[in-house]
Design a protein around this motif. Structure first.
Motif, PDB file in Angstrom:
ATOM      1  N   ALA A   1       0.864  -1.194   0.000  1.00 61.23           N
ATOM      2  CA  ALA A   1       0.000   0.000   0.000  1.00 61.23           C
ATOM      3  C   ALA A   1       0.889   1.229   0.000  1.00 61.23           C
ATOM      4  N   TYR A   2       0.460   2.252  -0.700  1.00 62.50           N
ATOM      5  CA  TYR A   2       1.205   3.509  -0.627  1.00 62.50           C
ATOM      6  C   TYR A   2       0.303   4.702  -0.852  1.00 62.50           C
ATOM      7  N   VAL A   3       0.735   5.802  -0.245  1.00 57.55           N
ATOM      8  CA  VAL A   3       0.142   7.100  -0.529  1.00 57.55           C
ATOM      9  C   VAL A   3       1.010   7.696  -1.632  1.00 57.55           C
TER      10      VAL A   3
ATOM     11  N   PHE B   1      -1.264   6.290   8.896  1.00 58.58           N
ATOM     12  CA  PHE B   1      -0.044   6.509   9.677  1.00 58.58           C
ATOM     13  C   PHE B   1      -0.046   7.814  10.477  1.00 58.58           C
TER      14      PHE B   1
ATOM     15  N   ARG C   1     -10.030  -8.066   3.728  1.00 56.31           N
ATOM     16  CA  ARG C   1      -9.597  -9.439   3.953  1.00 56.31           C
ATOM     17  C   ARG C   1      -8.886  -9.596   5.300  1.00 56.31           C
TER      18      ARG C   1
ATOM     19  N   ASP D   1       7.245   6.141   5.664  1.00 51.24           N
ATOM     20  CA  ASP D   1       5.933   5.884   6.264  1.00 51.24           C
ATOM     21  C   ASP D   1       4.797   5.852   5.254  1.00 51.24           C
ATOM     22  N   ASP D   2       5.020   6.397   4.068  1.00 51.07           N
ATOM     23  CA  ASP D   2       3.940   6.426   3.082  1.00 51.07           C
ATOM     24  C   ASP D   2       3.945   5.205   2.152  1.00 51.07           C
ATOM     25  N   ILE D   3       4.771   4.220   2.470  1.00 51.21           N
ATOM     26  CA  ILE D   3       4.739   2.930   1.775  1.00 51.21           C
ATOM     27  C   ILE D   3       4.727   1.838   2.840  1.00 51.21           C
ATOM     28  N   ALA D   4       3.854   0.846   2.692  1.00 52.00           N
ATOM     29  CA  ALA D   4       3.834  -0.268   3.647  1.00 52.00           C
ATOM     30  C   ALA D   4       3.656  -1.584   2.911  1.00 52.00           C
ATOM     31  N   VAL D   5       4.375  -2.580   3.352  1.00 51.53           N
ATOM     32  CA  VAL D   5       4.201  -3.935   2.833  1.00 51.53           C
ATOM     33  C   VAL D   5       3.163  -4.630   3.706  1.00 51.53           C
ATOM     34  N   LEU D   6       1.992  -4.938   3.109  1.00 51.91           N
ATOM     35  CA  LEU D   6       0.881  -5.511   3.862  1.00 51.91           C
ATOM     36  C   LEU D   6       1.034  -7.015   4.025  1.00 51.91           C
TER      37      LEU D   6
ATOM     38  N   ARG E   1       1.551  -4.435  14.716  1.00 57.06           N
ATOM     39  CA  ARG E   1       2.840  -3.792  14.442  1.00 57.06           C
ATOM     40  C   ARG E   1       3.446  -4.287  13.144  1.00 57.06           C
ATOM     41  N   ARG E   2       2.751  -5.202  12.461  1.00 55.11           N
ATOM     42  CA  ARG E   2       3.289  -5.740  11.212  1.00 55.11           C
ATOM     43  C   ARG E   2       3.393  -4.646  10.152  1.00 55.11           C
ATOM     44  N   TYR E   3       2.403  -3.785  10.116  1.00 54.71           N
ATOM     45  CA  TYR E   3       2.395  -2.686   9.154  1.00 54.71           C
ATOM     46  C   TYR E   3       1.384  -1.655   9.633  1.00 54.71           C
ATOM     47  N   THR E   4       1.539  -0.430   9.212  1.00 57.42           N
ATOM     48  CA  THR E   4       0.507   0.586   9.415  1.00 57.42           C
ATOM     49  C   THR E   4       0.114   1.094   8.030  1.00 57.42           C
ATOM     50  N   PRO E   5      -1.182   1.096   7.703  1.00 55.66           N
ATOM     51  CA  PRO E   5      -1.571   1.595   6.382  1.00 55.66           C
ATOM     52  C   PRO E   5      -1.093   3.036   6.218  1.00 55.66           C
ATOM     53  N   PRO E   6      -0.429   3.336   5.115  1.00 55.02           N
ATOM     54  CA  PRO E   6       0.112   4.679   4.945  1.00 55.02           C
ATOM     55  C   PRO E   6      -0.910   5.795   5.126  1.00 55.02           C
ATOM     56  N   ARG E   7      -2.165   5.547   4.727  1.00 56.21           N
ATOM     57  CA  ARG E   7      -3.172   6.601   4.903  1.00 56.21           C
ATOM     58  C   ARG E   7      -3.456   6.902   6.360  1.00 56.21           C
TER      59      ARG E   7
ATOM     60  N   TYR F   1      -8.215  -4.202   2.630  1.00 54.91           N
ATOM     61  CA  TYR F   1      -8.383  -4.093   4.075  1.00 54.91           C
ATOM     62  C   TYR F   1      -9.420  -5.097   4.542  1.00 54.91           C
TER      63      TYR F   1
ATOM     64  N   HIS G   1      -2.551   6.399  -5.694  1.00 57.94           N
ATOM     65  CA  HIS G   1      -2.296   5.612  -4.493  1.00 57.94           C
ATOM     66  C   HIS G   1      -2.495   4.122  -4.764  1.00 57.94           C
TER      67      HIS G   1
ATOM     68  N   ASN H   1       9.117  -2.860   6.212  1.00 57.22           N
ATOM     69  CA  ASN H   1       8.396  -1.793   6.917  1.00 57.22           C
ATOM     70  C   ASN H   1       9.286  -0.999   7.863  1.00 57.22           C
TER      71      ASN H   1
ATOM     72  N   GLN I   1       8.596  -8.826   5.673  1.00 56.37           N
ATOM     73  CA  GLN I   1       7.633  -7.746   5.935  1.00 56.37           C
ATOM     74  C   GLN I   1       8.189  -6.767   6.968  1.00 56.37           C
ATOM     75  N   ARG I   2       8.719  -7.341   8.040  1.00 55.38           N
ATOM     76  CA  ARG I   2       9.303  -6.488   9.085  1.00 55.38           C
ATOM     77  C   ARG I   2      10.472  -5.675   8.532  1.00 55.38           C
TER      78      ARG I   2
END
Lengths: 264, 264
Positions: A9-11, B130, B195, A89-94, B122-128, B193, A60, A84, A80-81
């Motif tokens: 996910a990214y903004v 954050f 899922r 902060d505007d990119i996250a690996v879900l 803590r695995r990820y935070t959605p960029p939107r 989200y 996005h 991330n 993933q860890r």
């Protein structure tokens, strides 16, 4: 080598889109570069990360998919860890998943879902939503629904394609255009949005087997033209048949668009 | 002179809080300054805009309230449009209302509601999200609910007050602490989200007749300490009775907090 599938996910606001630009002189990075930078730092060698497709500058993603290969002894690392912790902060690996070594994020994709959000008053745009909506003001949703019915199906979408990428054919199957119901607002659980009383944010979903360059933004531009009375929904079939980009309404802005999901 | 009441939303990330800082050397502006700058440009004279109270640096608002006076011949101007055209995108005026000339945004407030949001993995935070959540990881919601029941009511809240602002008394009535139900996620209408399946964002609401400096963030720090097993909910009454800030857990970060509503 083991292959990993990333869901990302990214903004897109601060990125020049997904894909690395050859000969780019632009100061903004791409999302792909940011991911490759992390992988390279960990693996100590240049890494290519393959996305399911490009997203435009400012667009996005909630579910972009990409793949890359890692040496066997690095495959079970907590990728993933790692991503991330090292990504902005505007990119996250879900999600990270080990996949068959012939999996390809672009070639194996059977479809994509894009989401496009409008904000339906021009009086104000909530600051939290500003980067994620096109503030069109009020729209006639029924007219947009009627136009959408004309666009669904298998068509040559040349009218809704911006030039710049070579493709063999402009025929795509637009499986569905749907939209969020007139339900509670995102954020409706906070007292001040709740008092607005009507849903001021609406999101449209476009699912197709594939999309041409800026196709969703061009489709949305046409839907909004119908929603604001500038175009009759009845004119959409001839627009589609014309196969002429110049006849269609203007492209919708990038910021309202998000790559919601890639289907496999 | 006619008095106008403004309802304001802002993303606090890039602001040094609501209130103009005397002798500030910090490069970041305040929200109050941005609003006054617009009013001054329109009225051609220095303008003071009075808020319902401060918000800390980095804290957001969905329903901050402020008032200011305008000459009679400028009162019927479309002030909402004027402000929103001239303010940065991270501040929006949601509403403008003409009020009695003795209305005072701070003095007349009968209460406030603050919202505080957690992100539960803590695995990820959605960029939107954050900029708007504290990513605590999993919490024991039942333990937090038990702790909340001890905090509600009329108490001396010295334990949850940071020093720095003179007040006559630290007694406040915390009318309620509630939280969002385990319902669908904000953004649950986007496939990726959805899922996830469980609500990873939870928002707590604090309603009181007034709040001390950093009181919500200190209360939230204590609730989260209970939710992560560092503090027993049973220890909360003695913490409250101690009237000693040093005994309470650390202050929660600013970014999860938003001034949701001011009550009159």
């Amino acid at each position: 080598m083991p292959r990993l599938k990333l869901t990302i996910a990214y903004v897109g606001t601060n990125y020049c889109g997904w894909q690395i630009q050859a000969f780019s002189r632009r100061p903004q990075p791409t999302v792909q570069e940011e991911l490759e930078r992390v992988a390279e730092r960990v693996l100590g060698t240049p890494v290519r990360i393959f996305g399911s497709g490009r997203t435009d500058s400012g667009v996005h993603a909630e579910g972009q998919v990409a793949h890359f290969d890692v040496p066997e002894d690095k495959a079970d690392r907590d990728w993933q860890r790692t991503f991330n912790a090292m990504l902005p902060d505007d990119i996250a690996v879900l999600d990270v998943e080990r996949v068959a070594s012939d999996f390809h994020a672009r070639i194996n994709a059977t479809g994509k879902i894009y989401a496009y959000s409008l904000w339906l008053t021009r009086r104000y745009t909530p600051p939290r939503l500003f980067p994620f909506v096109w503030a069109t003001g009020p729209v006639d949703v029924a007219a947009m629904d009627a136009a959408a019915r004309h666009l669904e199906g298998t068509h040559d979408f040349s009218t809704f394609r911006n030039v710049g990428t070579e493709v063999e054919t402009c025929v795509r199957t637009l499986r569905s255009i749907s939209r969020s119901p007139h339900g509670p607002l995102p954020g409706a659980d906070t007292p001040d949005y709740a008092r607005v009383g009507i849903p001021l944010q609406l999101t449209w979903y476009f699912e197709a087997d594939g999309f041409l360059k800026q196709m969703v933004r061009n489709l949305m531009g046409t839907l909004v033209a119908c929603g604001t009375g500038k175009l009759s929904p009845d004119a959409v079939p001839s627009l589609l048949a014309a196969c002429d980009r110049a006849q269609a309404p203007a492209t919708a802005p990038a910021q309202g668009l998000s790559l919601a999901r890639v289907l496999y």
